[in-house]
Motif scaffolding. Structure first.
Motif, PDB file in Angstrom:
ATOM      1  N   LYS A 192      38.952  40.672  49.134  1.00 20.59           N
ATOM      2  CA  LYS A 192      40.033  39.868  49.687  1.00 20.59           C
ATOM      3  C   LYS A 192      39.705  38.381  49.582  1.00 20.59           C
ATOM      4  O   LYS A 192      38.563  37.962  49.788  1.00 20.59           O
ATOM      5  CB  LYS A 192      40.278  40.238  51.146  1.00 20.59           C
ATOM      6  N   ALA A 193      40.714  37.602  49.271  1.00 19.27           N
ATOM      7  CA  ALA A 193      40.539  36.152  49.177  1.00 19.27           C
ATOM      8  C   ALA A 193      41.908  35.484  49.159  1.00 19.27           C
ATOM      9  O   ALA A 193      42.946  36.139  49.004  1.00 19.27           O
ATOM     10  CB  ALA A 193      39.747  35.785  47.923  1.00 19.27           C
ATOM     11  N   ASP A 194      41.889  34.160  49.323  1.00 19.32           N
ATOM     12  CA  ASP A 194      43.123  33.369  49.245  1.00 19.32           C
ATOM     13  C   ASP A 194      43.368  32.842  47.838  1.00 19.32           C
ATOM     14  O   ASP A 194      44.501  32.555  47.456  1.00 19.32           O
ATOM     15  CB  ASP A 194      43.047  32.168  50.210  1.00 19.32           C
ATOM     16  N   LEU A 195      42.278  32.706  47.081  1.00 19.73           N
ATOM     17  CA  LEU A 195      42.370  32.102  45.757  1.00 19.73           C
ATOM     18  C   LEU A 195      41.452  32.824  44.789  1.00 19.73           C
ATOM     19  O   LEU A 195      40.267  33.044  45.082  1.00 19.73           O
ATOM     20  CB  LEU A 195      41.983  30.615  45.825  1.00 19.73           C
ATOM     21  N   LEU A 196      41.990  33.184  43.641  1.00 18.04           N
ATOM     22  CA  LEU A 196      41.193  33.722  42.540  1.00 18.04           C
ATOM     23  C   LEU A 196      41.055  32.634  41.486  1.00 18.04           C
ATOM     24  O   LEU A 196      42.052  32.104  40.995  1.00 18.04           O
ATOM     25  CB  LEU A 196      41.877  34.950  41.931  1.00 18.04           C
ATOM     26  N   PHE A 197      39.822  32.305  41.139  1.00 23.36           N
ATOM     27  CA  PHE A 197      39.547  31.299  40.103  1.00 23.36           C
ATOM     28  C   PHE A 197      38.899  32.005  38.922  1.00 23.36           C
ATOM     29  O   PHE A 197      37.882  32.685  39.076  1.00 23.36           O
ATOM     30  CB  PHE A 197      38.624  30.204  40.636  1.00 23.36           C
ATOM     31  N   ILE A 198      39.512  31.843  37.752  1.00 22.20           N
ATOM     32  CA  ILE A 198      39.010  32.501  36.542  1.00 22.20           C
ATOM     33  C   ILE A 198      38.663  31.438  35.497  1.00 22.20           C
ATOM     34  O   ILE A 198      39.529  30.672  35.072  1.00 22.20           O
ATOM     35  CB  ILE A 198      40.052  33.471  35.956  1.00 22.20           C
ATOM     36  N   ASP A 199      37.413  31.407  35.118  1.00 23.05           N
ATOM     37  CA  ASP A 199      36.940  30.519  34.053  1.00 23.05           C
ATOM     38  C   ASP A 199      36.278  31.394  32.994  1.00 23.05           C
ATOM     39  O   ASP A 199      35.060  31.533  32.962  1.00 23.05           O
ATOM     40  CB  ASP A 199      35.952  29.497  34.618  1.00 23.05           C
ATOM     41  N   PRO A 200      37.088  32.027  32.124  1.00 27.32           N
ATOM     42  CA  PRO A 200      36.516  32.955  31.135  1.00 27.32           C
ATOM     43  C   PRO A 200      35.631  32.197  30.150  1.00 27.32           C
ATOM     44  O   PRO A 200      35.845  31.013  29.887  1.00 27.32           O
ATOM     45  CB  PRO A 200      37.750  33.528  30.442  1.00 27.32           C
ATOM     46  N   PRO A 201      34.609  32.855  29.614  1.00 27.95           N
ATOM     47  CA  PRO A 201      33.724  32.163  28.663  1.00 27.95           C
ATOM     48  C   PRO A 201      34.445  31.824  27.360  1.00 27.95           C
ATOM     49  O   PRO A 201      34.903  32.715  26.655  1.00 27.95           O
ATOM     50  CB  PRO A 201      32.600  33.189  28.439  1.00 27.95           C
ATOM     51  N   TRP A 202      34.579  30.532  27.064  1.00 29.01           N
ATOM     52  CA  TRP A 202      35.186  30.145  25.794  1.00 29.01           C
ATOM     53  C   TRP A 202      34.338  29.153  25.016  1.00 29.01           C
ATOM     54  O   TRP A 202      34.547  28.954  23.826  1.00 29.01           O
ATOM     55  CB  TRP A 202      36.609  29.616  25.959  1.00 29.01           C
ATOM     56  N   GLY A 203      33.351  28.524  25.650  1.00 33.64           N
ATOM     57  CA  GLY A 203      32.390  27.701  24.925  1.00 33.64           C
ATOM     58  C   GLY A 203      33.013  26.769  23.901  1.00 33.64           C
ATOM     59  O   GLY A 203      34.010  26.120  24.150  1.00 33.64           O
TER      60      GLY A 203
END
Length: 271
Positions: A191-202
């Motif tokens: 559970k959370a208020d915010l999902l942050f996604i920083d996928p690896p793209w280099g």
């Protein structure tokens, strides 16, 4: 009076802060043919060459920018501008500023600069955050320094160890729950208020156009994230927002002396 050059840049996304990207000049912007905006200004030789060098092979929002300069610049002017642009590139935004921070090769390319990570954390306003691709911890630390409680998930044990070390270095390890594993499996039960996604793209992404399908595991994470009300993604400048309906794009610029007019990444936020 020095000679002026007719400079035109297109296609610029309507949501882009094009004034910051293009820099000084009496820019006139109109709707361009084929979509996007076209900007035009009369610039002196050095300014025109500088812009050509800075925007060479730069894609923003799914389109490779086109820079047309008339009359054409001499090669020596462009060579000088390319050299200066390479120098500026080395004077960009700082990743971790504290001595002893640990990053791997992927982190050297993908780490969110410290000042920008902190700014994102402040914008989160104290929400409970899931950092689904924590890496060396740059984003998680930024959120934690801004007062957020963070669940940092990382598949690679070595990178998670770096994140733990770096969080201790910044004095925020007590605000971060470090979880080893695949975020795709862990996310549905967290559970959370915010999902942050920083996928690896280099550095390997297409500088012309990138879609959500080309940035695993971002798409899969979003399919299991309906229970999280706020969803943010940090994606390459050339990412095409049309491939992710329901999200608004924002260009995030550098904060260092050498990259203050360079788009570091796009921030996509759900509506």
């Amino acid at each position: 009076m020095s000679r002026l050059f007719d400079v035109r840049v297109r296609p610029l996304p309507e949501w882009l802060d094009w004034r910051r990207l293009l820099g000084p000049g009496a820019w006139v912007v109109d709707s361009g043919s084929g979509g996007g905006l076209e900007a035009r200004a009369d610039l002196e030789r050095d300014a025109a060459a500088d812009l050509a060098a800075r925007l060479r092979n730069v894609g923003i929002g799914g389109y490779l920018l086109e820079v047309r300069i008339m009359p054409p610049l001499h090669r020596k002017d462009l060579r000088k501008a390319y050299t200066e642009e390479a120098r500026r590139y080395r004077d960009g935004s700082v990743g971790f500023s504290r001595r002893g921070a640990r990053v791997d090769e992927e982190g050297r390319w993908s780490l969110t600069p410290e000042a920008i990570a902190l700014e994102l954390g402040e914008r989160a306003g104290g929400m409970r955050v899931i950092d689904a691709c924590a890496g060396a911890g740059g984003n998680a630390i930024g959120f934690a320094r801004a007062g957020c409680d963070v669940v940092a998930i990382e598949l690679d044990p070595g990178r998670l160890a770096m994140a733990r070390h770096n969080a201790k270095l910044y004095g925020v390890a007590d605000r971060i729950d470090f979880v080893a594993g695949d975020a795709r499996a862990i996310l549905p039960d967290t559970k959370a208020d915010l999902l942050f996604i920083d996928p690896p793209w280099g550095e390997r992404y297409s500088k012309e156009r990138v879609t959500i399908e080309e940035l695993p595991p971002a798409g899969e994470l979003l399919t299991g994230a309906d229970h999280v009300p706020n969803r943010w993604l940090k994606l390459p400048p050339s990412f095409d927002p049309a491939s992710l309906p329901g999200y608004d794009a924002e260009a995030v610029f550098g904060v260092g002396g050498g990259d203050e007019r360079r788009v570091k990444f796009l921030l996509l936020r759900n509506r």
